[in-house]
Design an enzyme around this catalytic site. Structure first.
Site, short mmCIF file in Angstrom:
data_model
loop_
_atom_site.label_atom_id
_atom_site.label_comp_id
_atom_site.label_asym_id
_atom_site.label_seq_id
_atom_site.Cartn_x
_atom_site.Cartn_y
_atom_site.Cartn_z
N CYS A 122 21.57 -20.54 29.99
CA CYS A 122 20.21 -20.80 29.51
C CYS A 122 19.53 -19.57 28.91
O CYS A 122 20.14 -18.52 28.77
CB CYS A 122 19.40 -21.47 30.61
SG CYS A 122 19.92 -23.19 30.84
N LYS A 124 17.44 -16.82 28.85
CA LYS A 124 17.50 -15.36 28.94
C LYS A 124 18.80 -14.86 29.54
O LYS A 124 19.06 -13.66 29.52
CB LYS A 124 16.32 -14.83 29.78
CG LYS A 124 14.96 -15.26 29.28
CD LYS A 124 14.79 -14.97 27.79
CE LYS A 124 13.53 -15.59 27.24
NZ LYS A 124 13.52 -17.06 27.25
N CYS A 195 19.37 -27.69 27.76
CA CYS A 195 18.66 -28.80 27.11
C CYS A 195 19.27 -29.15 25.76
O CYS A 195 19.70 -28.29 25.01
CB CYS A 195 17.18 -28.45 26.97
SG CYS A 195 16.33 -28.37 28.56
N GLU A 492 6.14 -18.11 25.99
CA GLU A 492 6.43 -19.14 25.01
C GLU A 492 5.25 -20.10 24.92
O GLU A 492 4.59 -20.38 25.91
CB GLU A 492 7.69 -19.92 25.39
CG GLU A 492 8.95 -19.10 25.27
CD GLU A 492 10.20 -19.90 25.57
OE1 GLU A 492 11.28 -19.41 25.22
OE2 GLU A 492 10.10 -21.00 26.16
N SER A 518 9.06 -21.61 22.29
CA SER A 518 10.26 -22.20 22.85
C SER A 518 11.18 -22.65 21.73
O SER A 518 10.73 -22.97 20.62
CB SER A 518 9.88 -23.41 23.71
OG SER A 518 10.99 -24.23 23.96
#
Length: 619
Positions: A122, A124, A195, A492, A518
């Site tokens: 994901c 970072k 995602c 974000e 984002s």
């Protein structure tokens, strides 16, 4: 010829104590002659992109041992940006990138590991591990957890494909019933994995392919599919092979800095622009280049953005396609293949798995006659359609590949979604060092836009104003003091952009910030404004109603206020003394950890990297 680093702790009489401790971890006499491969995992139950990684580190470890190495696994932290979004938790997201990079460096150097397998996924975690690998410069292979399947739901008799952003948008839309909101919430994120759109996590995992540090399919092969298991096994075997090439054959070409050269970074940003990746990738590529000692800057990104077309459009820029569709069309390699055919790629750069990117394209680009049967089979991996948190739990396959480069998910140059690329750098008095916009997500009718500024001193204030109807069609919402230093942490702004959509203003307003967006953001959203407000940037001097002009085709952003008036405002700001270049009337508790981050960080134009001279110079 270099010696194995691990011999520092395993060779000679004086290392009896260290060897005794190694033995307590399970090592035997014969293991002290083998390369020690660090397996940097990132399992956590907080993050759907990492919830399935618990056993995968040991899967890789066993394969390393079968290949003749010694595997030692450890874990890093992982922040879920979606869960941390919209509250104080988001202040910790970008700083966690440095913490991850440091933790990998600490573990690898403290124990003198010879090579590295990075199991990331994901937002970072992939960039943090990438920074560490380039900083350490020992043989390294990346393998990510893989994308989530897109959500599917039947509403009003029609099937809709969903992702996280859909849940956020409908929840803020008063026209949607509670029942439909609940249905979408329960359907949007059906499986483990990052995602399902071209958000930051998937964008970064795709870029590791373009940089040459991961295997074909790494960025697009679903987390749930059984075929992904082979990527993990091959990563383990490859790490041992690369370690032996470097330490036993003195082959420096396998080192991360040899692979991730200036040309490789150019390839990566060309892919990013072509696929309309998250704007966060710019921040992370700049930081990775810094660690690699590569002079790759915003000016290079600007130069390339002017000649690379948009060849792939995926959620959030469209709801027609998600990562599973990119994979069916050939994944990252297929996009690189189209760039290669147009002469827009450096073919000669090496990768961890092939002598050159060109050789990899010949083998893995499904639109080439030379593509192998293995390649064609890999890209047929399809979503299973069953909610699960288990990796490799299904084996469904598409009946056919998406080879349509005219109307399919991935296009060729002649049939590009637009000849203007998916990312652009804008310059002007409001952003002298540049700012970033994801053009792939901007409606063509607002590529040129101007309007009055609605100035907000924080993301929270912007959200409040949007939800309470204080933002109107034609406005330019400006959120400041949210940069790396001013936030601190460069939050974000997914909620403000999502709420603009829910209010029907997604194609009627602009949003500008020294924070970031984002990967799930679309619309006229311009971030990374540099210099940021806290560094004396002009964005701090904007007042309510000032006219802001945006011209994406000409890469321009301008505050239409006279130089005389700006000089007057700057003098008034400086007159605030210690409070100059800080937000007025904002009550935000900042922990010591975040204060330390703010003291050392730099602007988004430099990737938000650390610069110790800022504190060393004050001694």
């Amino acid at each position: 010829m270099p010696q194995y680093r691990s011999r520092t702790t395993t060779y000679g009489r004086n290392m009896a104590g260290a060897r005794a401790l190694w033995r307590a971890t399970g090592m035997k006499d014969e293991d002290f002659e083998k390369p020690i491969i660090a397996v940097a995992n990132s399992f956590t139950q907080f993050v759907p992109g990492h919830v399935h990684l618990k056993d995968l580190g040991q899967l890789v470890a066993r394969e390393i041992e079968r290949a003749g190495g010694v595997a030692k696994e450890f874990n890093t932290i992982a922040v879920d940006d979606g869960i941390a979004m919209g509250h104080g938790g988001m202040l910790y997201s970008l700083p966690s990138r440095d913490l991850i990079a440091d933790s990998v460096e600490y573990m690898v150097n403290a124990h003198c590991a010879d090579a590295l397998v990075c199991i990331s996924n994901c937002d970072k975690i992939t960039p943090g591990m990438l920074m560490a690998a380039l900083r350490l410069n020992i043989p390294a292979v990346f393998v990510s957890g893989g994308p989530m399947e897109a959500g599917k739901v039947i509403l009003n008799g029609e099937e809709r494909h969903l992702d996280l952003v859909d849940a956020m948008v409908v929840a803020a839309d008063d026209r949607e019933s509670d029942e439909d909101v609940a249905t979408i919430e329960r359907s949007a994120c059906p499986t483990c994995g990052s995602c399902s759109g071209m958000f930051t996590a998937n964008s970064m995992n795709c870029l590791t392919e373009a940089l040459g540090l991961s295997l074909p399919g790494n960025g697009s092969l679903l987390a749930t599919h059984g075929d992904r298991k082979e990527l993990f096994l091959e990563a383990g075997r490859l790490a041992v092979k690369l370690a032996k090439q470097y330490y036993e054959q003195d082959d420096e070409s396998v080192l991360p800095r040899s692979i991730a050269s200036f040309k490789a970074f150019e390839n990566a940003i060309c892919l990013d622009i072509a696929m309309g990746g998250s704007t966060n990738t710019v921040l992370h590529l700049l930081a990775a280049a810094h660690e690699a000692g590569v002079d790759f800057t915003m000016k290079d990104i600007d130069r390339l953005s002017r000649k690379i077309p948009n060849l792939c459009k995926v959620a959030p820029s469209t709801q027609k396609y998600h990562m599973e569709d990119v994979h069916r069309a050939g994944g990252v390699i297929a996009i690189l293949g189209e760039l290669d055919r147009a002469g827009l790629l450096h073919r000669e750069v090496p990768t961890v798995h092939s002598p050159s990117l060109g050789a990899a394209l010949d083998q893995w680009d499904i639109n080439r006659e030379t593509a192998t049967e293995e390649a064609k089979s890999r890209y047929l991996a399809a979503p299973g359609g069953v909610p699960t948190q288990e990796a490799f739990s299904q084996s469904k396959r598409w009946t056919a590949l998406d080879l349509d480069r005219e109307n399919g998910c991935i296009r060729d140059i002649e049939h590009a979604y637009s000849q203007d690329g998916g990312l652009a750098v804008l310059y002007g008095n409001l952003a002298e060092q540049g700012c970033i916009v994801k053009t792939a997500g901007v409606d063509e009718n607002i590529l040129v836009f101007s309007g009055p500024a609605v100035v907000c001193e924080s993301q929270d204030e912007a959200v409040n104003w949007i939800l309470n109807g204080r933002v109107k069609e034609g406005d330019v919402v400006l959120i400041r003091y949210e940069g790396p230093r001013g936030g601190p942490g460069m939050q974000e702004m997914l909620y403000p952009t999502s709420y603009l959509k829910s209010k029907g203003l997604g194609k009627a307003c602009a949003l500008i910030t020294d924070g970031r967006f984002s990967g799930g953001t679309s619309g006229l959203s311009i971030g990374h404004v540099s210099p940021e407000a806290a560094e004396g940037g002009l964005i701090a001097l904007v007042e309510q109603g000032d006219r802001i002009e945006i011209d994406i085709p000409n890469r321009r952003i301008h505050l239409a206020v006279s130089e005389e008036e700006l000089a007057h405002r700057r003098a008034a700001m400086e007159a605030r003394g210690d409070q100059a270049w800080t937000p007025k009337d904002r009550d935000r508790p900042i922990s010591q950890a975040l204060q330390a981050y703010a003291a050392m960080t730099t602007s988004a134009a430099r990737g938000g990297v650390r610069d110790l001279s800022q504190i060393l110079g004050s001694r």
